[in-house]
Write a protein that holds these residues in place. Sequence first.
Motif, PDB file in Angstrom:
ATOM      1  N   SER A  61       0.821  -1.218   0.000  1.00  0.00           N
ATOM      2  CA  SER A  61       0.000   0.000   0.000  1.00  0.00           C
ATOM      3  C   SER A  61       0.852   1.263   0.000  1.00  0.00           C
ATOM      4  N   HIS A  62       1.937   1.251   0.768  1.00  0.00           N
ATOM      5  CA  HIS A  62       2.764   2.450   0.909  1.00  0.00           C
ATOM      6  C   HIS A  62       3.766   2.625  -0.225  1.00  0.00           C
ATOM      7  N   VAL A  63       4.279   1.520  -0.738  1.00  0.00           N
ATOM      8  CA  VAL A  63       5.345   1.572  -1.747  1.00  0.00           C
ATOM      9  C   VAL A  63       4.785   1.562  -3.167  1.00  0.00           C
ATOM     10  N   GLY A  64       3.705   0.815  -3.388  1.00  0.00           N
ATOM     11  CA  GLY A  64       3.141   0.675  -4.723  1.00  0.00           C
ATOM     12  C   GLY A  64       2.632   1.979  -5.287  1.00  0.00           C
ATOM     13  N   SER A  65       2.690   2.095  -6.610  1.00  0.00           N
ATOM     14  CA  SER A  65       2.279   3.331  -7.276  1.00  0.00           C
ATOM     15  C   SER A  65       0.959   3.182  -8.022  1.00  0.00           C
ATOM     16  N   GLY A  66       0.280   2.054  -7.846  1.00  0.00           N
ATOM     17  CA  GLY A  66      -0.975   1.830  -8.555  1.00  0.00           C
ATOM     18  C   GLY A  66      -2.188   2.223  -7.745  1.00  0.00           C
ATOM     19  N   GLU A  67      -3.348   2.209  -8.425  1.00  0.00           N
ATOM     20  CA  GLU A  67      -4.608   2.371  -7.703  1.00  0.00           C
ATOM     21  C   GLU A  67      -4.804   1.160  -6.801  1.00  0.00           C
ATOM     22  N   LYS A  68      -4.324   0.014  -7.278  1.00  0.00           N
ATOM     23  CA  LYS A  68      -4.309  -1.227  -6.520  1.00  0.00           C
ATOM     24  C   LYS A  68      -2.877  -1.749  -6.556  1.00  0.00           C
ATOM     25  N   ASN A  69      -2.416  -2.285  -5.436  1.00  0.00           N
ATOM     26  CA  ASN A  69      -1.035  -2.767  -5.329  1.00  0.00           C
ATOM     27  C   ASN A  69      -1.042  -4.159  -4.721  1.00  0.00           C
ATOM     28  N   ILE A  70      -0.199  -5.034  -5.272  1.00  0.00           N
ATOM     29  CA  ILE A  70      -0.153  -6.395  -4.741  1.00  0.00           C
ATOM     30  C   ILE A  70       1.294  -6.822  -4.529  1.00  0.00           C
ATOM     31  N   ALA A  71       1.600  -7.172  -3.287  1.00  0.00           N
ATOM     32  CA  ALA A  71       2.921  -7.709  -2.962  1.00  0.00           C
ATOM     33  C   ALA A  71       2.929  -9.180  -3.371  1.00  0.00           C
ATOM     34  N   ILE A  72       4.055  -9.631  -3.907  1.00  0.00           N
ATOM     35  CA  ILE A  72       4.255 -11.048  -4.204  1.00  0.00           C
ATOM     36  C   ILE A  72       5.536 -11.464  -3.503  1.00  0.00           C
ATOM     37  N   THR A  73       5.442 -12.560  -2.749  1.00  0.00           N
ATOM     38  CA  THR A  73       6.599 -13.009  -1.973  1.00  0.00           C
ATOM     39  C   THR A  73       6.691 -14.533  -1.976  1.00  0.00           C
ATOM     40  N   PRO A  74       7.903 -15.057  -1.875  1.00  0.00           N
ATOM     41  CA  PRO A  74       8.055 -16.500  -1.703  1.00  0.00           C
ATOM     42  C   PRO A  74       7.963 -16.930  -0.231  1.00  0.00           C
ATOM     43  N   LYS A  75       7.773 -15.977   0.672  1.00  0.00           N
ATOM     44  CA  LYS A  75       7.722 -16.275   2.103  1.00  0.00           C
ATOM     45  C   LYS A  75       6.388 -16.932   2.471  1.00  0.00           C
ATOM     46  N   ASP A  76       6.421 -17.771   3.502  1.00  0.00           N
ATOM     47  CA  ASP A  76       5.227 -18.453   3.995  1.00  0.00           C
ATOM     48  C   ASP A  76       4.449 -17.487   4.885  1.00  0.00           C
ATOM     49  N   LEU A  77       3.202 -17.199   4.528  1.00  0.00           N
ATOM     50  CA  LEU A  77       2.397 -16.200   5.220  1.00  0.00           C
ATOM     51  C   LEU A  77       1.298 -16.825   6.064  1.00  0.00           C
ATOM     52  N   PHE A  78       0.921 -16.112   7.126  1.00  0.00           N
ATOM     53  CA  PHE A  78      -0.240 -16.491   7.917  1.00  0.00           C
ATOM     54  C   PHE A  78      -1.030 -15.235   8.249  1.00  0.00           C
ATOM     55  N   TYR A  79      -2.278 -15.463   8.649  1.00  0.00           N
ATOM     56  CA  TYR A  79      -3.148 -14.367   9.065  1.00  0.00           C
ATOM     57  C   TYR A  79      -3.957 -14.829  10.268  1.00  0.00           C
ATOM     58  N   ARG A  80      -3.815 -14.133  11.344  1.00  0.00           N
ATOM     59  CA  ARG A  80      -4.502 -14.438  12.592  1.00  0.00           C
ATOM     60  C   ARG A  80      -4.329 -15.894  12.968  1.00  0.00           C
ATOM     61  N   ARG A  81      -5.426 -16.639  13.129  1.00  0.00           N
ATOM     62  CA  ARG A  81      -5.319 -18.023  13.594  1.00  0.00           C
ATOM     63  C   ARG A  81      -5.200 -19.046  12.468  1.00  0.00           C
ATOM     64  N   ARG A  82      -5.201 -18.589  11.238  1.00  0.00           N
ATOM     65  CA  ARG A  82      -5.091 -19.536  10.126  1.00  0.00           C
ATOM     66  C   ARG A  82      -3.675 -20.109  10.062  1.00  0.00           C
ATOM     67  N   ASN A  83      -3.598 -21.376   9.705  1.00  0.00           N
ATOM     68  CA  ASN A  83      -2.286 -22.031   9.593  1.00  0.00           C
ATOM     69  C   ASN A  83      -1.416 -21.369   8.537  1.00  0.00           C
ATOM     70  N   TYR A  84      -2.029 -20.960   7.438  1.00  0.00           N
ATOM     71  CA  TYR A  84      -1.317 -20.283   6.350  1.00  0.00           C
ATOM     72  C   TYR A  84      -2.352 -19.627   5.447  1.00  0.00           C
ATOM     73  N   VAL A  85      -1.894 -18.722   4.603  1.00  0.00           N
ATOM     74  CA  VAL A  85      -2.741 -18.147   3.554  1.00  0.00           C
ATOM     75  C   VAL A  85      -1.946 -18.093   2.258  1.00  0.00           C
ATOM     76  N   PHE A  86      -2.645 -18.303   1.148  1.00  0.00           N
ATOM     77  CA  PHE A  86      -2.038 -18.115  -0.174  1.00  0.00           C
ATOM     78  C   PHE A  86      -1.958 -16.625  -0.480  1.00  0.00           C
ATOM     79  N   GLY A  87      -2.890 -15.877   0.075  1.00  0.00           N
ATOM     80  CA  GLY A  87      -2.931 -14.444  -0.149  1.00  0.00           C
ATOM     81  C   GLY A  87      -3.893 -13.792   0.818  1.00  0.00           C
ATOM     82  N   LEU A  88      -3.876 -12.462   0.799  1.00  0.00           N
ATOM     83  CA  LEU A  88      -4.758 -11.701   1.678  1.00  0.00           C
ATOM     84  C   LEU A  88      -4.972 -10.320   1.081  1.00  0.00           C
TER      85      LEU A  88
END
Length: 173
Positions: A61-88
Motif C-alpha cells: 500500500s505504501h510503496v506501490g504506485s498503482g490504484e491497486k497494489n499487490i505484494a508477491i513473496t516466496p515467504k510463507d504467510l499467515f493471518y490471525r489463527r489460520r495455519n497459512y494463507v495463499f494471499g490476503l
Amino acid sequence: MHVDIVPVGEVDAPVKREASAGLRTVYDCEVTVHDAQPVPDGSYDANRDQFRAEEFIELASHVGSGEKNIAITPKDLFYRRRNYVFGLAYLDGNGSVISTYRLQTSSDGGFSNRSAEDIFSDRVRKEVVHEIGHTLGLEHCDNKRCVMNFSPTVREVDVKEENLCGTCQRQVL
C-alpha cells in the motif's frame, strides 16, 4: 485501473510475468512491476516460523504506485489463527499480497498431466486475480469455478478457473 506488483524478497521473473498476464487478461488493466523490496521488519513470527501477511499488505500500500497494489513473496504467510494463507486483501483496500510458498506443490491432485511449472503458473495467476478482486470489493463466491471462490488448499485452487463468473464480472467490470 493501474495495478502495481511489488515483489518482496527474491521473486523469480516468470512469477512476475504470470501475475502481470493474469491481471491484464481478467481486468484489462495497466500493470507495472515495482522494484523489489526487502521483507518488512517485524513481520517474522519465530514461534510460527512464518510471516504476518498484514505487514506485506501495508508495504504494498505504501510503496506501490498503482490504484491497486499487490505484494508477491516466496515467504510463507499467515493471518490471525489460520495455519497459512495463499494471499490476503482487505475489501475495497488498495493493498494485497500473495505468497508463492505453498503454491509450488508439484502436483495438481491428478486433474491433468500438465507439468508442475504450468500448474504453478496457473496458481499464481489465479491468486493475484483473486486478491485484486477483493480490493475491488468482491467477496468470496459460491461458484466453485469462479476465481473468487474461497480455496484453502491447492487442490481447490486447481479446480477453479482464472476468470470471474458472470455474477462477479457484473459487479466489477
